[in-house]
Design an enzyme around this catalytic site. Structure first.
Site, PDB file in Angstrom:
ATOM      1  N   PHE A  49       0.831  -1.215   0.000  1.00 21.21           N
ATOM      2  CA  PHE A  49       0.000   0.000   0.000  1.00 21.21           C
ATOM      3  C   PHE A  49       0.864   1.265   0.000  1.00 21.21           C
ATOM      4  O   PHE A  49       0.831   2.078  -0.947  1.00 21.21           O
ATOM      5  CB  PHE A  49      -0.921  -0.067   1.224  1.00 21.21           C
ATOM      6  CG  PHE A  49      -1.634   1.201   1.561  1.00 21.21           C
ATOM      7  CD1 PHE A  49      -2.311   1.929   0.587  1.00 21.21           C
ATOM      8  CD2 PHE A  49      -1.656   1.657   2.874  1.00 21.21           C
ATOM      9  CE1 PHE A  49      -2.990   3.098   0.919  1.00 21.21           C
ATOM     10  CE2 PHE A  49      -2.329   2.815   3.214  1.00 21.21           C
ATOM     11  CZ  PHE A  49      -2.985   3.546   2.233  1.00 21.21           C
ATOM     12  N   THR A  89       6.222   2.665  12.586  1.00 23.32           N
ATOM     13  CA  THR A  89       4.835   2.994  12.932  1.00 23.32           C
ATOM     14  C   THR A  89       4.757   3.681  14.291  1.00 23.32           C
ATOM     15  O   THR A  89       5.633   3.482  15.143  1.00 23.32           O
ATOM     16  CB  THR A  89       4.004   1.692  12.953  1.00 23.32           C
ATOM     17  OG1 THR A  89       2.766   1.922  13.602  1.00 23.32           O
ATOM     18  CG2 THR A  89       4.718   0.592  13.731  1.00 23.32           C
ATOM     19  N   ASP A  90       3.666   4.423  14.513  1.00 22.52           N
ATOM     20  CA  ASP A  90       3.440   5.014  15.843  1.00 22.52           C
ATOM     21  C   ASP A  90       3.041   3.937  16.860  1.00 22.52           C
ATOM     22  O   ASP A  90       3.045   4.192  18.061  1.00 22.52           O
ATOM     23  CB  ASP A  90       2.378   6.124  15.788  1.00 22.52           C
ATOM     24  CG  ASP A  90       1.017   5.673  15.276  1.00 22.52           C
ATOM     25  OD1 ASP A  90       0.863   4.491  14.904  1.00 22.52           O
ATOM     26  OD2 ASP A  90       0.092   6.513  15.259  1.00 22.52           O
ATOM     27  N   GLU A  91       2.703   2.731  16.374  1.00 26.34           N
ATOM     28  CA  GLU A  91       2.248   1.686  17.300  1.00 26.34           C
ATOM     29  C   GLU A  91       3.363   1.212  18.233  1.00 26.34           C
ATOM     30  O   GLU A  91       3.088   0.586  19.253  1.00 26.34           O
ATOM     31  CB  GLU A  91       1.644   0.510  16.517  1.00 26.34           C
ATOM     32  CG  GLU A  91       0.475   0.959  15.658  1.00 26.34           C
ATOM     33  CD  GLU A  91      -0.381  -0.165  15.104  1.00 26.34           C
ATOM     34  OE1 GLU A  91      -0.436  -1.238  15.722  1.00 26.34           O
ATOM     35  OE2 GLU A  91      -0.985   0.046  14.040  1.00 26.34           O
ATOM     36  N   TYR A 123       2.777  -7.464  16.150  1.00 28.87           N
ATOM     37  CA  TYR A 123       3.183  -6.568  15.050  1.00 28.87           C
ATOM     38  C   TYR A 123       4.024  -5.405  15.580  1.00 28.87           C
ATOM     39  O   TYR A 123       5.144  -5.179  15.126  1.00 28.87           O
ATOM     40  CB  TYR A 123       1.944  -6.038  14.311  1.00 28.87           C
ATOM     41  CG  TYR A 123       2.239  -4.823  13.445  1.00 28.87           C
ATOM     42  CD1 TYR A 123       3.049  -4.926  12.313  1.00 28.87           C
ATOM     43  CD2 TYR A 123       1.726  -3.562  13.775  1.00 28.87           C
ATOM     44  CE1 TYR A 123       3.340  -3.801  11.536  1.00 28.87           C
ATOM     45  CE2 TYR A 123       2.007  -2.444  13.003  1.00 28.87           C
ATOM     46  CZ  TYR A 123       2.812  -2.570  11.884  1.00 28.87           C
ATOM     47  OH  TYR A 123       3.115  -1.468  11.121  1.00 28.87           O
ATOM     48  N   LYS A 132       8.047  -4.401  15.038  1.00 30.16           N
ATOM     49  CA  LYS A 132       8.512  -3.127  14.461  1.00 30.16           C
ATOM     50  C   LYS A 132       9.428  -2.409  15.456  1.00 30.16           C
ATOM     51  O   LYS A 132      10.442  -1.806  15.066  1.00 30.16           O
ATOM     52  CB  LYS A 132       7.327  -2.229  14.098  1.00 30.16           C
ATOM     53  CG  LYS A 132       6.458  -2.737  12.954  1.00 30.16           C
ATOM     54  CD  LYS A 132       7.161  -2.813  11.612  1.00 30.16           C
ATOM     55  CE  LYS A 132       7.500  -1.455  11.035  1.00 30.16           C
ATOM     56  NZ  LYS A 132       8.058  -1.588   9.646  1.00 30.16           N
TER      57      LYS A 132
HETATM   58  N1  LIG Z   1      -0.355   1.056   6.815  1.00 35.37           N
HETATM   59  C1  LIG Z   1      -0.128   1.932   7.775  1.00 35.37           C
HETATM   60  O1  LIG Z   1      -1.049   2.615   8.224  1.00 35.37           O
HETATM   61  C2  LIG Z   1       1.279   2.130   8.311  1.00 35.37           C
HETATM   62  C3  LIG Z   1       1.508   3.178   9.193  1.00 35.37           C
HETATM   63  C4  LIG Z   1       2.820   3.399   9.651  1.00 35.37           C
HETATM   64  C5  LIG Z   1       3.852   2.593   9.215  1.00 35.37           C
HETATM   65  N2  LIG Z   1       3.594   1.566   8.363  1.00 35.37           N
HETATM   66  C6  LIG Z   1       4.746   0.756   7.912  1.00 35.37           C
HETATM   67  O2  LIG Z   1       4.907   1.022   6.527  1.00 35.37           O
HETATM   68  C7  LIG Z   1       5.374  -0.135   5.856  1.00 35.37           C
HETATM   69  C8  LIG Z   1       4.450  -0.478   4.706  1.00 35.37           C
HETATM   70  O3  LIG Z   1       3.130  -0.677   5.203  1.00 35.37           O
HETATM   71  P1  LIG Z   1       1.937  -1.058   4.219  1.00 35.37           P
HETATM   72  O4  LIG Z   1       0.678  -0.712   4.910  1.00 35.37           O
HETATM   73  O5  LIG Z   1       2.213  -0.519   2.875  1.00 35.37           O
HETATM   74  O6  LIG Z   1       2.103  -2.637   4.195  1.00 35.37           O
HETATM   75  P2  LIG Z   1       1.532  -3.696   3.142  1.00 35.37           P
HETATM   76  O7  LIG Z   1       1.213  -4.914   3.952  1.00 35.37           O
HETATM   77  O8  LIG Z   1       0.477  -3.097   2.283  1.00 35.37           O
HETATM   78  O9  LIG Z   1       2.787  -3.986   2.188  1.00 35.37           O
HETATM   79  C9  LIG Z   1       3.917  -4.697   2.594  1.00 35.37           C
HETATM   80  C10 LIG Z   1       4.719  -5.081   1.362  1.00 35.37           C
HETATM   81  O10 LIG Z   1       5.905  -5.757   1.810  1.00 35.37           O
HETATM   82  C11 LIG Z   1       6.082  -6.907   1.022  1.00 35.37           C
HETATM   83  N3  LIG Z   1       6.795  -7.910   1.829  1.00 35.37           N
HETATM   84  C12 LIG Z   1       6.331  -8.575   2.921  1.00 35.37           C
HETATM   85  N4  LIG Z   1       7.271  -9.433   3.377  1.00 35.37           N
HETATM   86  C13 LIG Z   1       8.348  -9.271   2.559  1.00 35.37           C
HETATM   87  C14 LIG Z   1       9.644  -9.857   2.525  1.00 35.37           C
HETATM   88  N5  LIG Z   1      10.010 -10.791   3.417  1.00 35.37           N
HETATM   89  N6  LIG Z   1      10.512  -9.465   1.562  1.00 35.37           N
HETATM   90  C15 LIG Z   1      10.152  -8.515   0.645  1.00 35.37           C
HETATM   91  N7  LIG Z   1       8.929  -7.952   0.617  1.00 35.37           N
HETATM   92  C16 LIG Z   1       8.048  -8.317   1.571  1.00 35.37           C
HETATM   93  C17 LIG Z   1       4.678  -7.368   0.647  1.00 35.37           C
HETATM   94  O11 LIG Z   1       4.686  -8.201  -0.508  1.00 35.37           O
HETATM   95  C18 LIG Z   1       3.981  -6.039   0.422  1.00 35.37           C
HETATM   96  O12 LIG Z   1       4.131  -5.608  -0.912  1.00 35.37           O
HETATM   97  C19 LIG Z   1       5.476  -1.226   6.907  1.00 35.37           C
HETATM   98  O13 LIG Z   1       6.810  -1.309   7.338  1.00 35.37           O
HETATM   99  C20 LIG Z   1       4.563  -0.747   8.027  1.00 35.37           C
HETATM  100  O14 LIG Z   1       5.003  -1.232   9.273  1.00 35.37           O
HETATM  101  C21 LIG Z   1       2.335   1.313   7.899  1.00 35.37           C
END
Ligand SMILES: NC(=O)c1ccc[n+]([C@@H]2O[C@H](COP(=O)([O-])OP(=O)(O)OC[C@H]3O[C@@H](n4cnc5c(N)ncnc54)[C@H](O)[C@@H]3O)[C@@H](O)[C@H]2O)c1
Length: 368
Positions: free
Chosen positions: A12, A133-135, A158, A162
């Protein structure tokens, strides 16, 4: 031309980062293992661009990652690859430990070996941005905000994974002088969001007239940020952030989950009316174990030091998001049919369906 290696670029936020960087003229290598959450369709607007490439690699595979570094010679790394869904981490934490902790370790070591071999001019310019993340900060009470110095107190597998990764990244900066930066962001929403997360799930269930399950009483508060605002923030942080520092990223858009769900319902009543208000689909279900009450970010360091501002308010961003899902069925229909149909995740054995009027099997997952 600046070259940026992005991990998790089929997810995403990663896909928004790739679209933003390619649009801004950077040379981008997207490294992603394509788990259930990875979707190359999210990159269809850039996959023919001359400055975009994709490699299917697991971040835990250090040899393959090292080869990608050698072949691509990045100036910057933006590390997003992760298992990201709290509910999945409750019922199966193995992949979270592996990707989020071991995968980050593997990325740090491959990147550090590459960085040590760089010529002096290029070595000073190199940055490794770890996206977190803020979590990791745990839960807030009714008031207060997370700042960069708030102690870590994660509640879920999770957020604990992180937090562990953040500690590794900070240690690599202190011990090895490796040029890292960490960002801690609040909940994102927007286009191309996998439909297991609150906002896309509610939009799609509502379109289909299905129950809109809300955990507990819907009183949990999240601070929402439009994903494209996050992508711009990450570009700024990797380009101009100070080595060894952390930056909180958030939109000053705190909302209770129940209010987010009601807002989506009101927009859909206007854009895609049904025979009764969409709000009548809301069903309260058993709460998530260890559910944090409130997250809220103080982003003033990022605003003051790097001049970042969120462009979207929650009202403008959520309207855009609902419209995007209505207009882009080609993107979400295959996911709903083949990858995730909306079943509830993260329920521990013996957890009663509680105050639910909807059967647990019909209940979909909320939050995270
Ligand atoms: N979604 C949120 O609201 C949010 C908020 C703050 C931080 N984050 C952080 O941002 C980052 C992205 O979040 P997101 O929501 O886009 O996640 P997501 O789950 O949509 O995407 C994760 C991506 O990582 C890939 N992936 C997973 N395991 C893998 C591996 N071993 N090797 C290579 N690729 C791998 C997946 O195929 C996927 O494309 C994460 O690190 C998450 O902790 C997310």
């Amino acid at each position: 031309m600046r070259s940026v290696l992005v991990t998790g670029g089929a997810g995403f936020i990663g896909s928004a980062v790739c679209r933003h960087l390619v649009g801004a003229g950077a040379d981008v290598l997207n490294v992603d293992a394509l788990t259930y959450a990875g979707n190359l369709a999210s990159l269809s607007t850039i996959d023919n661009a001359p400055n975009y490439r994709f490699a299917r690699i697991d971040v835990c595979d250090r040899r393959a990652i090292s080869e990608a570094f050698q072949a691509f010679q990045p100036d910057h790394v933006i590390h997003l690859a992760a298992e990201s869904h709290v509910d999945r981490s409750i019922t199966g934490s193995d992949a979270f430990i592996q990707t989020n902790i071991v995968g980050t370790f593997s990325m740090l070591e491959a990147a550090r070996a590459y960085w040590l071999e760089l010529p002096p001019g290029k070595r000073e310019w190199f940055r490794f941005l770890h996206v977190s993340t803020d979590e990791v900060y745990g839960s807030l009470g009714g008031d207060g905000l997370f700042v960069e110095t708030t102690p870590y107190d994660p509640s879920s597998p999770y957020s604990a994974s992180k937090a562990a990764a953040d500690h590794l990244v900070a240690a690599w900066a202190r011990t090895y002088g490796f040029p890292t930066v960490i960002s801690n962001c609040s909940n994102n929403y927007g286009p191309y969001h996998f439909p297991e997360k609150l906002i896309p799930l509610v939009i799609l269930n509502a379109i289909h007239g299905k129950p809109l399950p809300v955990y507990g009483e819907g009183a949990n508060v999240r601070d929402w940020l439009y994903v494209e605002d996050h992508a711009r923030a990450l570009d700024l942080i990797v380009s101009r952030g100070r080595v060894g520092e952390k930056y909180n990223v958030g939109g000053r858009n705190e909302r209770r989950n129940i209010d987010v769900v009601r807002k989506v319902c009101v927009i859909l009543d206007r854009l895609r009316p049904m025979d009764r208000p969409h709000e009548s689909l809301i069903a309260f279900v058993a709460d998530r174990p260890g559910h944090d009450l409130r997250y809220a970010i103080d982003a003033s360091k990022l605003e003051r030091d790097l001049g970042w501002r969120a462009v979207e308010t929650f009202d403008s961003g959520i309207e855009k998001t609902v419209r995007w899902y209505l207009d882009n069925e080609w993107w979400w229909r295959p996911l709903r049919e083949k990858v995730y149909a909306g079943e509830r995740l993260g329920v521990l054995p013996g957890t009663p369906p509680a105050n639910s009027k909807a059967p647990a099997s019909a209940a979909a997952t909320i939050g995270g």
